[in-house]
Every structure is written in C-alpha cells, then in structure tokens.
Design a protein around this motif. Structure first.
Motif, PDB file in Angstrom:
ATOM      1  N   ARG A   1      -1.493  -0.356  10.381  1.00  0.00           N
ATOM      2  CA  ARG A   1      -2.708   0.382  10.057  1.00  0.00           C
ATOM      3  C   ARG A   1      -3.773  -0.093  11.022  1.00  0.00           C
ATOM      4  O   ARG A   1      -4.181  -1.261  10.985  1.00  0.00           O
ATOM      5  CB  ARG A   1      -3.128   0.114   8.612  1.00  0.00           C
ATOM      6  CG  ARG A   1      -4.374   0.876   8.270  1.00  0.00           C
ATOM      7  CD  ARG A   1      -4.835   0.678   6.853  1.00  0.00           C
ATOM      8  NE  ARG A   1      -5.827   1.712   6.570  1.00  0.00           N
ATOM      9  CZ  ARG A   1      -6.573   1.752   5.479  1.00  0.00           C
ATOM     10  NH1 ARG A   1      -6.416   0.840   4.552  1.00  0.00           N
ATOM     11  NH2 ARG A   1      -7.453   2.735   5.318  1.00  0.00           N
TER      12      ARG A   1
ATOM     13  N   HIS B   1      -3.144   4.935   9.239  1.00  0.00           N
ATOM     14  CA  HIS B   1      -1.817   4.348   9.124  1.00  0.00           C
ATOM     15  C   HIS B   1      -0.902   5.058  10.123  1.00  0.00           C
ATOM     16  O   HIS B   1      -0.925   6.288  10.215  1.00  0.00           O
ATOM     17  CB  HIS B   1      -1.223   4.590   7.730  1.00  0.00           C
ATOM     18  CG  HIS B   1      -2.002   3.954   6.617  1.00  0.00           C
ATOM     19  ND1 HIS B   1      -1.725   2.704   6.139  1.00  0.00           N
ATOM     20  CD2 HIS B   1      -3.041   4.421   5.877  1.00  0.00           C
ATOM     21  CE1 HIS B   1      -2.550   2.417   5.143  1.00  0.00           C
ATOM     22  NE2 HIS B   1      -3.363   3.447   4.962  1.00  0.00           N
TER      23      HIS B   1
ATOM     24  N   ASP C   1      -1.177   8.930   8.902  1.00  0.00           N
ATOM     25  CA  ASP C   1      -2.078   9.297   7.805  1.00  0.00           C
ATOM     26  C   ASP C   1      -3.478   8.922   8.255  1.00  0.00           C
ATOM     27  O   ASP C   1      -3.815   7.738   8.311  1.00  0.00           O
ATOM     28  CB  ASP C   1      -1.678   8.547   6.527  1.00  0.00           C
ATOM     29  CG  ASP C   1      -2.720   8.677   5.415  1.00  0.00           C
ATOM     30  OD1 ASP C   1      -3.736   9.384   5.621  1.00  0.00           O
ATOM     31  OD2 ASP C   1      -2.514   8.068   4.353  1.00  0.00           O
TER      32      ASP C   1
ATOM     33  N   ALA D   1       4.317   5.443   2.589  1.00  0.00           N
ATOM     34  CA  ALA D   1       4.545   6.876   2.832  1.00  0.00           C
ATOM     35  C   ALA D   1       4.678   7.192   4.323  1.00  0.00           C
ATOM     36  O   ALA D   1       5.527   8.008   4.702  1.00  0.00           O
ATOM     37  CB  ALA D   1       3.413   7.693   2.208  1.00  0.00           C
TER      38      ALA D   1
ATOM     39  N   GLU E   1      -9.609  12.691   1.235  1.00  0.00           N
ATOM     40  CA  GLU E   1      -9.883  11.295   1.567  1.00  0.00           C
ATOM     41  C   GLU E   1     -10.837  11.247   2.758  1.00  0.00           C
ATOM     42  O   GLU E   1     -10.917  12.195   3.534  1.00  0.00           O
ATOM     43  CB  GLU E   1      -8.581  10.573   1.940  1.00  0.00           C
ATOM     44  CG  GLU E   1      -7.576  10.473   0.807  1.00  0.00           C
ATOM     45  CD  GLU E   1      -8.042   9.518  -0.291  1.00  0.00           C
ATOM     46  OE1 GLU E   1      -8.842   8.609   0.018  1.00  0.00           O
ATOM     47  OE2 GLU E   1      -7.610   9.701  -1.446  1.00  0.00           O
TER      48      GLU E   1
ATOM     49  N   ASP F   1       0.838  -1.204   0.000  1.00  0.00           N
ATOM     50  CA  ASP F   1       0.000   0.000   0.000  1.00  0.00           C
ATOM     51  C   ASP F   1       0.877   1.261   0.000  1.00  0.00           C
ATOM     52  O   ASP F   1       1.716   1.441   0.895  1.00  0.00           O
ATOM     53  CB  ASP F   1      -0.887  -0.040   1.259  1.00  0.00           C
ATOM     54  CG  ASP F   1      -1.889   1.107   1.310  1.00  0.00           C
ATOM     55  OD1 ASP F   1      -1.542   2.234   0.904  1.00  0.00           O
ATOM     56  OD2 ASP F   1      -3.012   0.873   1.779  1.00  0.00           O
ATOM     57  N   GLU F   2       0.641   2.131  -0.973  1.00  0.00           N
ATOM     58  CA  GLU F   2       1.486   3.331  -1.097  1.00  0.00           C
ATOM     59  C   GLU F   2       1.355   4.246   0.133  1.00  0.00           C
ATOM     60  O   GLU F   2       2.336   4.845   0.591  1.00  0.00           O
ATOM     61  CB  GLU F   2       1.124   4.095  -2.375  1.00  0.00           C
ATOM     62  CG  GLU F   2       1.852   5.432  -2.548  1.00  0.00           C
ATOM     63  CD  GLU F   2       3.373   5.359  -2.320  1.00  0.00           C
ATOM     64  OE1 GLU F   2       3.985   4.338  -2.701  1.00  0.00           O
ATOM     65  OE2 GLU F   2       3.935   6.319  -1.744  1.00  0.00           O
ATOM     66  N   ARG F   3       0.140   4.360   0.704  1.00  0.00           N
ATOM     67  CA  ARG F   3      -0.027   5.222   1.888  1.00  0.00           C
ATOM     68  C   ARG F   3       0.726   4.625   3.081  1.00  0.00           C
ATOM     69  O   ARG F   3       1.234   5.362   3.932  1.00  0.00           O
ATOM     70  CB  ARG F   3      -1.510   5.429   2.194  1.00  0.00           C
ATOM     71  CG  ARG F   3      -2.164   6.399   1.211  1.00  0.00           C
ATOM     72  CD  ARG F   3      -3.664   6.443   1.345  1.00  0.00           C
ATOM     73  NE  ARG F   3      -4.130   7.179   2.520  1.00  0.00           N
ATOM     74  CZ  ARG F   3      -5.419   7.460   2.737  1.00  0.00           C
ATOM     75  NH1 ARG F   3      -6.352   7.061   1.890  1.00  0.00           N
ATOM     76  NH2 ARG F   3      -5.776   8.127   3.817  1.00  0.00           N
TER      77      ARG F   3
ATOM     78  N   LEU G   1      -4.740  14.210   4.238  1.00  0.00           N
ATOM     79  CA  LEU G   1      -5.253  14.062   2.883  1.00  0.00           C
ATOM     80  C   LEU G   1      -6.711  14.488   2.949  1.00  0.00           C
ATOM     81  O   LEU G   1      -7.594  13.676   3.186  1.00  0.00           O
ATOM     82  CB  LEU G   1      -5.112  12.614   2.422  1.00  0.00           C
ATOM     83  CG  LEU G   1      -3.667  12.106   2.312  1.00  0.00           C
ATOM     84  CD1 LEU G   1      -3.633  10.607   2.105  1.00  0.00           C
ATOM     85  CD2 LEU G   1      -2.945  12.805   1.163  1.00  0.00           C
TER      86      LEU G   1
END
Lengths: 707, 169
Positions: free
Chosen positions: A565, A572, A595, A537, A661, A532-534, A658
């Motif tokens: 997460r 996350h 995040d 990150a 989101e 998962d990119e998030r 974000l």
C-alpha cells in the motif's frame, strides 16, 4: 516544499482563485498542480464539470502560475487528486450554490426548485430561468470559500468515474506547439550552459575567444564556476558551448565513492536515524522457530526524462523577472530564485508550461535558473535554455542508492513473529528551498559551494528512505529504522516512489522466501498475514487477473507476486509478474490490481499505472547510474539503457473502484510491487534469489555462483 | 567524457542558402552547412513538432521521414537534406484531417507526456507504408529505435495495430 498542497496563506482563498464563469459560456479553472504527463488537468476538468453540472468541454483548466493562485505547493507524492482535487470539488460546489441562490433571488422563485443542465438554470417545469453565464463579471465568486456547500453524492456522478479523453493529447499527436521547448517569443535568444566535467570540479581558466568569434553569440556568462553562452540561433548556441567547453580547464578532485562497494559506503557514513515503527512483545521470543537475515541493494537511478531540462527567463528593464518552467513546484521555485538573486518574491513571476514526462525532481528547476542567470546578460529579451543529453544524465538529481538489512523470525507454522528492518540511503528531497538554501545547480556553481545533503520528507509525508519500510503484515514484534546519510558525493533527490521501491522489494522478496519455507502458496501466505480486507482483496484480484492458480509452468518461465500500500496510506497495489529467464530476465507480462478508492478518470488512471509499472520494470532489469572516482560515466542512452518496445512487458490493469471511499494517491503505487514481483518470478524461473538491483545477467550469474 | 555531437565542434563555416523540401513544400533556409535539420525545422521554419531528445541519434524523438525512411533529424546535416524529401509530424495530416495513426493514437489514449510521440508516429507511418498488415512483433521491432520513458508502449502497439485496420488516410 514537499509538504505541499497545504501551503496557502492563513486567510481563506476566494472562490474566484479557483474558478471563473465567462460570459461566452466557459468555466475557467485555476489550479496550483501541474500537468506532468499524468493527465491531472483532465481529471480536474472532470471534477469541475461534475460539481457544476456543465459539459466537460465547457471547462478550461489553465496552467499554474504564481501570477494568480492557488498555491498548491509541489505536484508530487501522488497527492493531487487527494488534496487539490478535493479542494476544487468544494470550491465548485460552493460556486454552484452561490449561482443558484443568485438565480433564485433574481427570478423570485424558491431555491429548492432550481436545477442545472449544462449551465442553464431550470425551474421545476424545466423552464430556463437563468444561466451561469449571465453572472459572469458580477463579482459573485469574489468571496471567501465558506465550506458550507455540500458536494454531490458520489452515487449521482455522471462525469467523474468515467473515462475521459485527455485534453492535452490532440495537440501532442498533431505536433502542435505545446511544450516549453516550443515557446517562441519576440526577441527570443538561445542559451546553453557548460557544466563542470564532474561533481566538485571548479573552473580554473577559460579562453572565450573561439566562442565569441561566432557572429551570432551575444553573451558569454561566467560567474564562479557557472559558465554559459547566449546566441541568436539555437544551433550556434550549441556550437559556442562546445567551443567554451574545449577552452575551459577545471580542477577535478576525486570526490566519488567506489561504485563496487556502495552498500559499505552508505553504512559507513554519518547518518540521521528515524524510528518508523516499534512494537515490543516480550513474549515473542519464546515462539521463534527460525530466523533469516537478508540484505537488498539498489543503485542510483536516473529520471532519464525523454527531453532534457528546459527553462526560459526574461529580465525586465525595471529588475522584475519572468520565468517559464516545467517545474513541479512553481511557488517554491519562485522563492528559491528570489533568494538566489537577493530580490523580493513579488518581483518574480513563474509560469508553468508543460514539459516531457516528469517522475520527480529532475533538471527542470535547474534549467529555469540557468535561464535566469544567462538572461541577466541580455535585459528585456527572453532566453531559452535547453540542457544537453550529456548534462541531463550527469547532473540531474538521482534517486539514491540504498541498502536494506532485514532480520525476520517466524514461528513453527512459518508465521511472522519478529521483524527488524534497517534502511540506509541518501536523502530523497533536495527540491528548491531545501536545507534553507536555494538548492539550484547554477547557484551552487556560481558560489562554488558544496551541496548540502538531501533531506527526507517527514514521516507524516510518507518519509523518504523509510517510505513503505513498515510492512502491512501482522507482526508481533517490530522494529523499523531509516538511516539517512549526511554526506552527498552524488546529488540525490525525489524519484518516483522514493525509498518505497527498495523497501517493498526487500519486504516482498523475504515474504516470498517465508511462504516457500512454510510450504504455503505465495498468494495464500500473504492473504493469511494481511489484516486489512482491502489489502487482501487486491492480492486476490491480481492473482485472479493473472490466472495464478492455473498459471502455466514452462522451461525458464517464472511467476511472482508482490503487494504494497503506497506510503502505507495511499492506493493498495498487487502485481503478478510473468518472466522468461535464462541468463537475462525478460519481463513478459505484468498483472496489476489497484484499489485507489474513488477514481476520477479510470482510463487515465490505468494509463498511469501501466506507465509506472513499465518504468519500474525498466529500473528492475536494466537501470543503474555508473561512475568512477571522478565523474558520472552513464551519460547517454547507450550507457544508460532503458526498456525498448521489443522488451516492454504487456501490462494488464484491474481497478477496484470504490466510488464512495476517498480517492487514494496512485501515481507511484506500482513501483515497489512490480520490482519485487519480477524478482520473485525470476526465482520461480531459475531457483535463485537476486537481491541486488538491477537484475542484470552479471548479477544473476553472481547469485547462481553464490547459491 | 562529455558526449557532445560531432557537428558542434567541427570547423565553423559561413551560413549558406539551402533548398529543402518539407511536407511537400520547398523552403530556403540560411544556416551553416552542418546544422542539423532539426534546428532548421524548429528554428527557421517554426515546425516545432519534431522534438529534441538527445542530439545523438539514439532516442528517436526527432525522427522525420527522409525519402520515406525514419531518420534522426538531429544527426542529419542540412547540406545532405537538400534535394531530398522530408516529412515531419505536421505533414502526417491530410487537409487538416489527422492520419489514421493519429486517430488511432487518440482513440487508444496512447501517450502520457506525449513528447516522444512525434517520432513514434513517424516510425509507425513508415511501417504501415511498407507493411500494411504487421503483427505485434513487427510493430515492436519497427518502433525499437524510439524510446518512451513514460511506459506507453502497450497502448502505442495497440494503436498501431488498430490503425492498420482503419481506412486510409
């Protein structure tokens, strides 16, 4: 129940259930979620101010009460902004639409030209045409929510997403009455309960004479093994309770397990199994180069709120009952009280009043029911019950002791091929109404009933023992199972993060070992395995925040990282810990990257994350409930120490907001990563892995000896 | 096993009048001589800002300034308080204006539940009276008898250091 948030009745609630416009220029907001010290009332005020285009100080958020809705279940599981906040935003957007329609019709102008500035409705020439406040009392919001209004585009936010000072803190810094302990009602009396000396103990004999000799004592209440006293002075209630305690005799069978063999105990009990994840890859076997097996443990952990539980109750002459509580769930508590008292729910009103910090199912519900039982002896008069510190430590439901067994197989590059995770523990849900019983301590005592074992939230609600047991990493062959014990010698229920603390500790400890074995940097190894990119990150952000690449090495200094997460569906969170360790661990710094998607109040969120991280550090290095075969023995702050000011780490938080989101629950996200990051840093400092929480000097010694 | 405060089980005495000075004013409270000052403040004088936390003198939630020293009021019998000065959290403001510590705590949003903050403000007030310019280590030491369960330690330390730089009061 823990499903929470969704328990409104079948018909759509009225907009007026959530908000009200007043003639004197305020917006009254009614919520079902409660302030627990997390700042949720302020976040709700921001959401309402944003959608309605009014100044923040025009919004008044009222404490939840069953006397008017909405019913939003229990305030738990980091879901308040995700669910109730979204519902409030929709209701406010609709209210704004209805108000503008009414203004357009009244002023005979097209709807499209109107806009709102702090409750003033202006036309295209910025001329005032109406105000919200003139529609107060017109019944405009007495209509069901239709879902037809579109909330604001997040890019247009001016209140949400910015720091807002907490609305409740000025009172708290000034020492103004605000907490449930501060309630002072006409005719109020003071109650104290005498709890049994140990789980399973029953009241044999009692001499009430000494207690009754205190002139201010108005009632001694004995019902089965429930025992308490009511007095006109609080100090005399404490004295009378002590005299009752000294003149009571109890049978105390040894009912508790051997603390030194808790893992063996948990694994030998009858259990309910829950398969959490299963991926079968027959071809995986061929690629396995190496396997490791590890076992991780944690003890029972106390909420240890700084204030013992408190409740207030008053029985009216006609049999109706009013209760004031700092419970996380006033509607479920009302149901449980009604069931325990064999009365109609409609005859019980429960009001929420703020208490001290709440980190899960603590003594609040039980203290409220104690007040109900004592107040029955003095109809018409409110009785305030405050628990003793001793009872708080001995009787609050703990976060369960748990054990995790892990078997991980990797290929020749050190990448994960197969992963098997088994977790055992007591249930994490024994809130009022669990197991179809009231579940209130006083009710168990009055009936001399054995407590039903705690349950676990469903997998859809994030599971209990299985919470965060499924790793976020790329794994070809996966088998994850939770085993909830069906015996409960020691009362357990929800403590912040539930099973996630131990599961993440286990997963991230083993990831650290795998990275080391593969000869890869701890950050790079995780990033390489995270799909998962998030997720990647936040891991990079935590490393960056901590200066991971250039972290200073030093004698007895260690650095560790961990990621999770929360609930595999919420925020996350990645943490870098810096510790100093010789014979004991001193947590110096925690760097936390989160995040959480859309953020309502960044400073409020940072405050919660800092607090959650500090509390988790305290669990990790200090905390364990202790007991012998009869009773709990950690019953004050000396036998249950927590981190003090000289020991608390410096916590640095970086949010990766974000705003487009959806918001992701965040209140509990740091617990697991903090625990694991500290243990990994301890290994970095002294070269041994401690897999048995808390990371106290004796456990570190044992790990060194066994290394 | 049970850990109850000693005064609760001591021989019962009859209520008496005690003259105690709280926030600069004299009050007469009528209670038993070993009643902790905490109950006199909250019950008899209606000053609810001083909190009950443990009743054992271990957590700091009930701290008051007793002749200028941070002291657990749950552990201080009313007979011993007569003739001495007590300052509670309600006494930290001047003419309704919050003290610099209270202002700094608000600016730093230095609380979550806020229950322990009355006692922490008392300890911090005593520190700044004795040491106008403490460093971080001294602030942490001065607050070490106060427990905070929500984990607001970092913000509290920042707020105390900030208050030290503010104009008095």
């Amino acid at each position: 129940m823990s499903a929470g948030g969704q328990s409104t009745s079948g018909t759509q609630p009225l907009l007026s259930a959530r908000l009200e416009i007043t003639a004197d220029g305020f917006v009254n907001v009614f919520v079902g979620k409660v302030e627990l010290g997390q700042g949720i009332l302020t976040a709700f005020a921001q959401i309402a101010a944003e959608e309605l285009d009014v100044a923040l100080d025009r919004v008044r958020v009222f404490g939840a009460t069953t006397a008017r809705g909405p019913d939003e279940g229990t305030t738990s599981g980091s879901r308040s902004v995700m669910h109730a906040g979204v519902a409030l935003r929709q209701a406010c957007a609709e209210a704004r639409a209805r108000l503008l329609e009414a203004a357009a019709s009244q002023a005979n102008v097209p709807l499209g030209v109107l806009c709102v500035r702090d409750g003033q409705i202006l036309d295209e020439h910025a001329q005032p045409r109406a105000t919200y406040w003139q529609f107060a009392g017109t019944g405009l919001l007495e209509r069901p929510a239709s879902g037809d209004a579109k909330p604001k585009y997040p890019g247009d936010y001016t209140v949400v997403g910015r720091d807002a000072a907490r609305l409740d803190l000025p009172d708290k810094f000034a020492g103004r009455p605000r907490f449930i302990q501060d309630l002072s009602m006409p005719g109020q009396l003071f109650g104290r309960v005498v709890r049994p000396p140990a789980p399973g103990a029953c009241l044999n004999a009692l001499d009430e004479l000494a207690a009754r000799s205190i002139s201010t004592v108005v009632a001694v209440v004995r019902d089965g093994s429930f025992l308490g006293v009511v007095a006109t002075r609080e100090d005399d209630a404490v004295r009378a309770a002590e005299l009752l305690r000294r003149h009571a005799s109890w049978t105390e069978p040894p009912t508790l397990p051997d603390q030194r063999a808790m893992a063996e105990h948990l694994k030998s009990q009858p259990v309910e199994d829950l398969a959490l994840a299963r991926i079968v890859d027959e071809s995986a076997h061929a690629d396995v180069a190496k396997a490791i097996e590890r076992s991780y443990r944690r003890p029972y952990v106390a909420h240890a709120s700084i204030a013992p539980g408190c409740g207030v109750a008053r029985w009216e002459g006609d049999g109706r009952l009013t209760v004031w509580t700092h419970s996380q769930g006033i509607f479920p508590l009302r149901s449980a009280i009604a069931a325990a008292c064999a009365m109609e729910e409609a005859s019980v009103v429960v009001h929420h009043v703020e208490g001290a910090g709440c980190y899960g199912h603590n003594s609040a519900d039980d203290a409220a029911f104690d007040a109900v039982l004592l107040a029955r002896a003095v109809p018409g008069r409110p009785v305030q019950v405050v628990w003793s510190r001793d009872d708080e430590f001995a009787w609050e439901p703990y976060g369960s002791a748990m054990v995790v067994d892990l078997r991980v197989e990797v290929d020749h590059r050190g990448d994960i091929v197969r992963w098997r995770h088994d977790v055992w523990g007591g249930g994490h849900h024994a809130r009022p109404g669990y197991a179809d019983i009231p579940g209130l301590l006083g009710d168990f005592e009055a009936n001399e009933a054995v407590m039903a074992p705690a349950e676990d939230p469903s997998f859809a609600n994030g599971a209990g023992n299985g919470r965060n047991a499924v790793p976020a990493y790329r794994i070809r062959d996966l088998d994850v199972n939770a085993h909830r014990t069906l015996t409960m010698p020691i009362r357990t229920s929800s403590l912040r993060a539930l099973g996630a603390t131990l599961n993440v500790f286990a997963i991230e400890s083993v990831m650290d070992e795998l990275a080391e074995a593969a000869g890869v940097d701890q950050v790079d190894y995780r990033v390489r395995q995270l799909p998962d990119e998030r997720a990647r990150a936040v891991v990079r952000a935590a490393a960056d925040l901590a200066g991971w690449v250039h972290r200073p090495a030093g004698e007895s200094l260690g650095w560790g990282i961990a990621y999770a997460r929360y609930k595999n569906s919420c925020a996350h969170c990645a943490v870098v810990a810096c510790v100093e360790a010789v014979s004991e661990v001193r947590v110096r710094q925690l760097f936390v990257a989160v995040d959480a998607g859309q953020v309502i109040n960044p400073d409020g969120l940072a405050n919660q994350i800092e607090g959650g991280a500090t509390q988790a550090a305290s669990w990790a290095v200090k905390e364990a409930v202790t007991f012998d075969r009869h009773a709990i023995t950690s019953r004050d702050w000396e036998s249950y120490p927590i981190l003090r000011f000289t020991e608390a780490p410096t916590v640095t938080v970086r949010l990766l907001p974000l705003q487009h989101e959806p918001p992701l629950g965040v209140g509990e996200c740091a617990a697991g990563p903090v625990t694991a990051a500290i243990a990994n840093a301890l290994h970095d400092a002294i070269g041994v892995r401690v897999r048995d929480l808390p990371l106290t000097p004796d456990r570190i010694d044992a790990a060194i000896r066994n290394a | 096993m049970s850990d109850s405060p000693a005064w609760a089980g001591s021989p019962l005495t009859e209520p008496e009048d005690f003259d105690i000075e709280v926030n600069g004013e004299h009050h007469v409270v009528t209670c038993r001589r070993d009643t902790p000052v905490l109950y006199a403040l909250r019950g008899d004088l209606g000053l609810k800002g001083t909190r009950f936390g443990c009743g054992l003198g271990q957590c700091g939630a009930c701290f008051v300034l007793f002749d200028g020293h941070p002291t657990p009021s749950c552990d201080l019998p009313v007979w011993a308080a007569a003739g001495h000065s007590i300052v509670t959290v309600e006494g930290l403001a001047t003419d309704g204006r919050p003290s610099r510590l209270q202002r700094a705590f608000t600016e730093e949003q230095a609380a979550q539940c806020g229950y322990c903050m009355s006692g922490i403000l008392i300890s911090a007030t005593a520190l700044l009276q004795q040491e106008p310019d403490p460093d971080e280590a001294r602030v942490r030491e001065a607050l070490d008898r106060n427990l905070c369960r929500c984990g607001s330690h970092g913000r509290v330390v920042r707020a105390v250091l900030k208050a030290a730089k503010m104009e008095t009061p």
